[in-house]
Design an enzyme around this catalytic site. Structure first.
Site, mmCIF file in Angstrom:
data_model
loop_
_atom_site.group_PDB
_atom_site.id
_atom_site.type_symbol
_atom_site.label_atom_id
_atom_site.label_comp_id
_atom_site.label_asym_id
_atom_site.label_seq_id
_atom_site.Cartn_x
_atom_site.Cartn_y
_atom_site.Cartn_z
ATOM 1 N N TYR A 115 1.053 -1.451 0.407
ATOM 2 C CA TYR A 115 0.125 -0.034 0.228
ATOM 3 C C TYR A 115 0.974 1.551 -0.420
ATOM 4 C CZ TYR A 115 -3.218 3.948 1.126
ATOM 5 O OH TYR A 115 -4.159 4.981 1.621
ATOM 6 N N TRP A 117 1.185 5.398 -2.017
ATOM 7 C CA TRP A 117 1.061 6.542 -2.981
ATOM 8 C C TRP A 117 1.808 6.699 -3.871
ATOM 9 C CZ3 TRP A 117 -2.731 11.041 -3.579
ATOM 10 C CH2 TRP A 117 -3.467 11.292 -3.028
HETATM 11 N N1 LIG Z 1 -1.477 8.634 12.276
HETATM 12 C C1 LIG Z 1 -1.657 8.552 11.379
HETATM 13 N N2 LIG Z 1 -1.634 7.746 10.260
HETATM 14 C C2 LIG Z 1 -2.044 7.993 8.929
HETATM 15 C C3 LIG Z 1 -3.295 8.493 8.277
HETATM 16 C C4 LIG Z 1 -2.723 9.348 9.221
HETATM 17 O O1 LIG Z 1 -4.115 10.254 8.765
HETATM 18 N N3 LIG Z 1 -2.964 9.565 10.688
HETATM 19 N N4 LIG Z 1 -2.922 8.813 7.541
HETATM 20 C C5 LIG Z 1 -2.819 7.917 6.402
HETATM 21 C C6 LIG Z 1 -3.260 7.534 4.890
HETATM 22 S S1 LIG Z 1 -5.180 8.517 4.784
HETATM 23 C C7 LIG Z 1 -2.469 7.324 4.337
HETATM 24 S S2 LIG Z 1 -3.387 7.352 2.888
HETATM 25 C C8 LIG Z 1 -1.039 6.210 4.763
HETATM 26 C C9 LIG Z 1 0.043 7.277 3.173
HETATM 27 O O2 LIG Z 1 1.234 6.388 3.822
HETATM 28 P P1 LIG Z 1 2.328 6.021 2.390
HETATM 29 O O3 LIG Z 1 1.618 6.597 1.307
HETATM 30 O O4 LIG Z 1 2.641 4.230 2.596
HETATM 31 O O5 LIG Z 1 2.976 7.216 2.624
HETATM 32 P P2 LIG Z 1 4.131 7.821 1.289
HETATM 33 O O6 LIG Z 1 4.542 9.067 2.348
HETATM 34 O O7 LIG Z 1 3.182 8.699 0.773
HETATM 35 O O8 LIG Z 1 4.662 6.562 0.674
HETATM 36 C C10 LIG Z 1 5.214 6.774 -0.562
HETATM 37 C C11 LIG Z 1 6.519 6.101 -0.556
HETATM 38 O O9 LIG Z 1 6.443 6.010 -1.840
HETATM 39 C C12 LIG Z 1 8.488 6.096 -2.249
HETATM 40 N N5 LIG Z 1 8.015 6.344 -3.839
HETATM 41 C C13 LIG Z 1 7.881 7.918 -4.880
HETATM 42 N N6 LIG Z 1 7.747 7.642 -5.770
HETATM 43 C C14 LIG Z 1 8.386 6.188 -6.017
HETATM 44 C C15 LIG Z 1 9.283 5.759 -7.027
HETATM 45 O O10 LIG Z 1 8.554 6.204 -8.372
HETATM 46 N N7 LIG Z 1 9.305 3.999 -6.671
HETATM 47 C C16 LIG Z 1 9.364 3.810 -5.780
HETATM 48 N N8 LIG Z 1 9.574 2.218 -5.719
HETATM 49 N N9 LIG Z 1 8.599 4.379 -4.467
HETATM 50 C C17 LIG Z 1 8.074 5.774 -4.875
HETATM 51 C C18 LIG Z 1 8.379 7.362 -1.431
HETATM 52 O O11 LIG Z 1 9.582 7.619 -1.346
HETATM 53 C C19 LIG Z 1 7.555 6.665 -0.031
HETATM 54 O O12 LIG Z 1 8.422 6.434 0.306
HETATM 55 O O13 LIG Z 1 -0.447 7.358 5.766
HETATM 56 C C20 LIG Z 1 -1.532 6.236 6.517
HETATM 57 N N10 LIG Z 1 -1.023 6.895 7.778
HETATM 58 N N1 LIG Z 2 -0.815 18.545 2.499
HETATM 59 C C1 LIG Z 2 -1.419 17.139 2.704
HETATM 60 N N2 LIG Z 2 -2.549 17.259 2.177
HETATM 61 C C2 LIG Z 2 -3.379 15.757 1.781
HETATM 62 C C3 LIG Z 2 -2.480 14.189 2.420
HETATM 63 C C4 LIG Z 2 -1.123 14.775 3.034
HETATM 64 O O1 LIG Z 2 -0.336 13.785 3.399
HETATM 65 N N3 LIG Z 2 -0.837 16.061 3.492
HETATM 66 N N4 LIG Z 2 -2.828 13.580 1.785
HETATM 67 C C5 LIG Z 2 -4.298 12.771 1.147
HETATM 68 C C6 LIG Z 2 -4.369 11.754 1.829
HETATM 69 S S1 LIG Z 2 -4.049 10.275 1.637
HETATM 70 C C7 LIG Z 2 -5.621 11.858 2.095
HETATM 71 S S2 LIG Z 2 -6.714 10.193 2.574
HETATM 72 C C8 LIG Z 2 -6.905 13.178 2.902
HETATM 73 C C9 LIG Z 2 -6.998 12.842 3.109
HETATM 74 O O2 LIG Z 2 -8.104 13.810 4.604
HETATM 75 P P1 LIG Z 2 -9.141 14.457 5.819
HETATM 76 O O3 LIG Z 2 -9.320 12.669 6.246
HETATM 77 O O4 LIG Z 2 -9.675 14.943 5.820
HETATM 78 O O5 LIG Z 2 -7.366 14.170 6.291
HETATM 79 P P2 LIG Z 2 -6.776 14.977 7.980
HETATM 80 O O6 LIG Z 2 -6.429 16.075 7.990
HETATM 81 O O7 LIG Z 2 -6.755 13.273 8.383
HETATM 82 O O8 LIG Z 2 -8.359 15.020 8.609
HETATM 83 C C10 LIG Z 2 -8.746 16.350 8.601
HETATM 84 C C11 LIG Z 2 -9.613 17.014 9.651
HETATM 85 O O9 LIG Z 2 -10.048 16.223 10.328
HETATM 86 C C12 LIG Z 2 -10.258 16.936 11.998
HETATM 87 N N5 LIG Z 2 -10.565 15.520 12.260
HETATM 88 C C13 LIG Z 2 -9.592 14.340 12.603
HETATM 89 N N6 LIG Z 2 -11.034 13.479 13.583
HETATM 90 C C14 LIG Z 2 -12.031 14.223 13.635
HETATM 91 C C15 LIG Z 2 -12.782 13.668 14.628
HETATM 92 O O10 LIG Z 2 -13.225 13.055 15.082
HETATM 93 N N7 LIG Z 2 -14.218 14.327 14.486
HETATM 94 C C16 LIG Z 2 -14.543 15.750 13.679
HETATM 95 N N8 LIG Z 2 -15.584 16.788 12.872
HETATM 96 N N9 LIG Z 2 -13.262 16.180 12.713
HETATM 97 C C17 LIG Z 2 -11.871 15.439 12.772
HETATM 98 C C18 LIG Z 2 -8.953 16.735 12.446
HETATM 99 O O11 LIG Z 2 -8.426 18.214 12.698
HETATM 100 C C19 LIG Z 2 -7.926 16.978 10.514
HETATM 101 O O12 LIG Z 2 -8.038 18.205 10.565
HETATM 102 O O13 LIG Z 2 -5.522 14.088 2.635
HETATM 103 C C20 LIG Z 2 -4.764 14.491 0.845
HETATM 104 N N10 LIG Z 2 -4.438 15.195 1.050
HETATM 105 MO MO LIG Z 3 -4.973 8.851 2.146
#
Ligand SMILES: Nc1nc2c(c(=O)[nH]1)N[C@H]1C(S)=C(S)[C@@H](COP(=O)(O)OP(=O)(O)OC[C@H]3O[C@@H](n4cnc5c(=O)[nH]c(N)nc54)[C@H](O)[C@@H]3O)O[C@H]1N2
Ligand SMILES: Nc1nc2c(c(=O)[nH]1)N[C@H]1C(S)=C(S)[C@@H](COP(=O)(O)OP(=O)(O)OC[C@H]3O[C@@H](n4cnc5c(=O)[nH]c(N)nc54)[C@H](O)[C@@H]3O)O[C@H]1N2
Ligand SMILES: [Mo]
Length: 770
Positions: A115, A117
């Site tokens: 998993y 991005w």
């Molecule tokens: N506590 C907490 N944890 C969370 C979340 C949260 O809200 N709170 N959010 C979750 C969510 S929504 C998500 S989507 C995940 C995201 O988690 P990930 O998608 O695993 O996070 P990234 O840091 O985007 O990891 C992408 C990796 O791909 C590598 N990469 C980039 N380009 C390439 C390429 O061309 N080839 C290869 N082989 N590698 C490459 C980058 O260096 C990086 O290490 O995290 C989750 N974890």
């Molecule tokens: N700059 C930046 N943008 C991103 C990403 C990133 O890594 N960096 N990741 C992307 C990805 S993979 C995803 S999945 C999306 C995720 O998009 P979201 O899920 O919307 O992202 P978060 O920033 O985790 O959450 C948004 C807000 O929800 C609020 N929140 C947390 N818990 C609760 C709750 O229990 N109740 C309520 N009402 N609010 C709560 C927090 O204050 C938080 O700032 O973002 C995307 N956009």
């Molecule tokens: Mo995500």
């Protein structure tokens, strides 16, 4: 003379499209694409780390693994030094190990859910590359759904017949601007998130659209622990319930609608099933507890009057309910989505312009767009012969509990026994919860292989590290169904040292294993890109969209899909004709009560939306830890990507990740701005620097995700992270037996001043080599 900016070559990232100025073989500057309203500063983060010590220069093997073979001193992952080898040696090592495991244990022993991005670029999409390669040798155990919203991906199809279809067709901002009087957003509309669009974006339109709506007619309400989840310019009202109590809040709104006879029963009877069953729960006939506004007030710590007033307002105005994806990433994360849909049904505005509900405006840029969705072709992954899978966030369980059973969406499955973990394009030491537990689980597999470009927390914990290129070093197509722009991504610089494109890495291993032709299908990288473009072009013709020829596209560098002539209104067709446009649910209607889910018999996800106490929250009796930790998406990067770059590092405080805290909570603990603190609970701990910020609800602290995991002692699973990674603290538990999604936003902690000398951060240093 310097070239004009709009003639410079283009590149695409998940955070936008840029033009690049390249001199001396380095990208010197990235300029926002001329059609981008609001380019993201995240792009600049790659400039200083495109080369240099954090890059992986050669295939590298962990010493104990190389000297003693697979399954040797696994506890030294992250500790052992590395030995650099040639590509042909590395290809043999990987090929032999894959053959060994496949022959003895079968391909289900290869876990390659992988998993993550990775980077933008349709052809070099890393997971597609990895999966196609492994499908050529018999398949792999996969993972299902995403960390973003796994609970919604499981529950919403039972309610609406699909999740993705409605995610991609949320009502457009134009319709909101013209019609929505009240925009009620659970989790806010944090523009920091709108910088991102999966697969890239040509134009960041969210801020402009938000301001247009505000200027036109829309009142915004931000229901969130963070005031900053809505920009000040739109002058919204901030309501800050206890985190994870949104379902109770919405039940209180629903009860008020019922009590004041404001329910749209015509809508309920024409378009939904099961309301009566839900109503008997709402009124307390099932459990003796009527879910009144006062009941909700007690749970959410919001005055009863605020809930009642809001309910009345919602029913008297054209109302859009936006439900943030973050609400799925909490214990029982199925419920807020289900309840938001039920509440919208009671208001009866679903399918009307600017009314109803939407899934997370500004979780990413694309939600609320009104462009024709490009029928984007992709690099074909082939067919996976292995049927085993895990729900995406059950990785530690998979490794720790082979042979045991788990529930998922109404069925019982078994975890296979994993011998190889192959990760490419994601980072479990970023994304997974309870990293201490993952550290324990990580000792289990015989071999961990990763393709990475930088020495991050995953690469350091792998046995075989294969260095890949960044998008700056290769040609690709910026193409995604989530954005109207197709971008020709130029190769801007040569690959760093011995790094290779993932396609070439897998071609090399495929050749070693005798499946090269299957993998490449006889096509070069350029031919594949042309193939993807032309497939997309052909499908576009069916929608009367004339994409230019490949050669013309390459010459110009980009193409934009048109907008819809009419605004997008989610479920408009269903509203107009619920018979011929029926939903893909058993009843064809919106299932406020689902007989299917009820039949699964899950106490943690019964047949209609319910309030269930999270495993940890502020309202818990006799709670051990007093502060609710929110670990949201970082404003200055995407997840862990580019945390080592200048832009992210410029936002650290005294070199550590900031932890935001309300003044009341800081004073109680005698904490001042910039203090170095330890944040801790029973699962683990990390160090961070204090920022006092009254834009947080009291009782809540915030550490955004993304800081590279950097334990003081990498050989001890729960050693404190020096760099402020919040996943040292978050729980590893599924949302429910139904969705099994991650629950990062459910986490209680305590915080205190750091004691003694805390070692400095070493996250951004490469490992040692022999
Ligand atoms: N506590 C907490 N944890 C969370 C979340 C949260 O809200 N709170 N959010 C979750 C969510 S929504 C998500 S989507 C995940 C995201 O988690 P990930 O998608 O695993 O996070 P990234 O840091 O985007 O990891 C992408 C990796 O791909 C590598 N990469 C980039 N380009 C390439 C390429 O061309 N080839 C290869 N082989 N590698 C490459 C980058 O260096 C990086 O290490 O995290 C989750 N974890
Ligand atoms: N700059 C930046 N943008 C991103 C990403 C990133 O890594 N960096 N990741 C992307 C990805 S993979 C995803 S999945 C999306 C995720 O998009 P979201 O899920 O919307 O992202 P978060 O920033 O985790 O959450 C948004 C807000 O929800 C609020 N929140 C947390 N818990 C609760 C709750 O229990 N109740 C309520 N009402 N609010 C709560 C927090 O204050 C938080 O700032 O973002 C995307 N956009
Ligand atoms: Mo995500």
């Amino acid at each position: 003379m310097e070239k004009k900016i709009d003639t410079l070559p283009l590149t695409s990232t998940h955070w936008g499209t840029y033009r690049a100025r390249v001199t001396n073989g380095r990208v010197q500057e990235l300029y926002g694409f001329e059609y981008d309203n609001d380019p993201s500063p995240i792009g600049s983060g790659i400039i200083d780390v495109q080369d240099g010590p954090t890059r992986i220069s050669k295939p590298s093997i962990r010493r104990s693994w190389l000297e003693n073979g697979p399954n040797s001193h696994n506890h030294l992952r992250g500790v052992d030094p590395f030995i650099e080898v040639t590509w042909s040696e590395a290809e043999k090592l990987v090929a032999n190990e894959l053959k060994r495991v496949s022959n003895i244990f079968g391909n289900s022993a290869i876990f390659a859910g992988s998993y993550g991005w990775s980077s933008a670029g349709r052809f070099h999409h890393t997971q597609s590359q990895l999966h196609r390669f492994l499908n050529c040798i018999g398949g792999y155990t996969k993972s299902k759904f995403t960390y973003s919203f796994a609970a919604a991906e499981t529950v919403v199809p039972h309610i609406l017949g699909s999740y993705r279809a409605f995610l991609d067709t949320c009502t457009s901002w134009e319709s909101i601007r013209e019609n929505t009087e009240l925009f009620v957003s659970f989790g806010g509309i944090p523009l920091k998130n709108g910088q991102i669009s999966q697969g890239g974006t040509g134009n960041h339109f969210q801020k402009k659209k938000l301001l247009e709506a505000f200027k036109s007619r829309t009142n915004f309400i931000n229901i969130s622990p963070l005031k900053s989840d809505l920009i000040g310019e739109v002058n919204g009202e901030w309501i800050a319930p206890r985190p994870n109590t949104d379902t109770a809040f919405m039940l209180g709104l629903a009860y008020t609608l019922y009590e004041l006879d404001l329910v749209d029963y015509d809508f309920i009877s024409k378009y939904t099933v099961g309301f009566d069953n839900f109503l008997s729960y709402l009124l307390g006939k099932k459990d003796g507890i009527p879910k009144t506004a006062q009941w909700a007030s007690y749970i959410c710590e919001i005055e009863t009057e605020i809930i009642k007033t809001l309910a009345k307002k919602m029913s008297s105005k054209r109302t859009m309910i936006s439900i943030s994806w973050s609400l799925t990433r909490q214990d029982h994360g199925e419920q807020p989505f289900w309840m938001a849909i039920a509440l919208s049904c009671m208001l009866g505005q679903i399918g009307l312009p600017g009314g109803g509900f939407g899934f997370g405006y500004s979780a990413t840029n694309f939600i609320g767009g009104n462009f024709v969705i490009p029928p984007a072709a992709a690099f074909p992954q082939g067919i996976n012969q292995v049927k085993d899978f895990i729900p995406v966030a059950r990785i530690s369980d998979l490794l720790l509990k082979p042979g045991t059973n788990f529930e998922f969406d109404g069925q019982n499955y078994t975890y296979p026994d994993t011998k190889i973990v192959y990760w490419a394009g994601g980072n479990p030491f970023h994304h997974h919860q309870d990293l201490g537990l993952l550290m324990k689980a990580w000792k289990k597999p015989d071999t961990v292989i990763c393709n990475e470009w930088c020495w991050n927390s995953l690469a350091k914990r792998s046995d075989i590290v294969l260095p890949c290129t960044t998008p700056l070093e290769r040609e690709d197509l910026g193409l995604t169904p989530r954005d109207p722009y197709i971008i020709k991504m130029s190769k801007l610089t040569e690959p760093y040292q011995d790094s290779r494109d993932d396609f070439d890495i897998f071609s090399g291993i495929a050749k070693e294993m005798g499946v090269l032709d299957n993998f490449t299908d006889g096509k070069t990288k350029e031919q594949w890109q042309k193939w993807i473009y032309n497939e997309t072009r052909e499908k576009s013709l069916e929608q009367n969209i004339n994409m230019p020829s490949y050669d013309d596209f390459i010459k110009k560098g980009w193409f934009k899909f048109p907008n819809h002539r009419e605004d997008v209104v989610m479920l408009e067709d269903f509203r107009a004709d619920p018979i011929n446009s029926k939903l893909n649910t058993p009843s064809g209607k919106i299932e406020i009560y689902s007989e299917t889910i009820h039949s699964f018999g899950y106490v943690d996800c019964p047949g209609h939306p319910v309030w269930l106490e999270p495993c940890e929250w502020l309202g818990q009796k006799d709670k051990k830890y007093q502060l609710h930790l929110i670990s949201n998406q970082p404003k200055d990067k995407l997840h862990s990507q580019l945390d080592h770059g200048n832009f992210s590092r410029s936002n650290k405080i005294n070199g550590r990740e900031p932890v935001y805290i309300n003044k009341i909570d800081a004073d109680k603990r005698n904490l001042k701005d910039k203090d170095l603190v330890k944040v801790y609970n029973d699962r683990g701990s990390c160090y961070a620097s204090i920022v006092i910020d009254n834009n947080l609800r009291s009782g809540v602290i915030l550490i955004s995700t993304g800081a590279w995991y950097d334990p003081i002692d990498p050989s001890i699973p729960d050693s404190p992270c020096k760099n402020g990674n919040p996943n040292t603290l978050t729980p590893d538990k599924g949302t429910s037996s139904l969705g099994q999604g991650p629950i990062a936003h459910t986490c209680m902690v305590e915080i205190r001043l750091a004691e003694g000398e805390i070692p400095s951060v070493t996250a951004y240093e490469p490992p040692s080599f022999i």
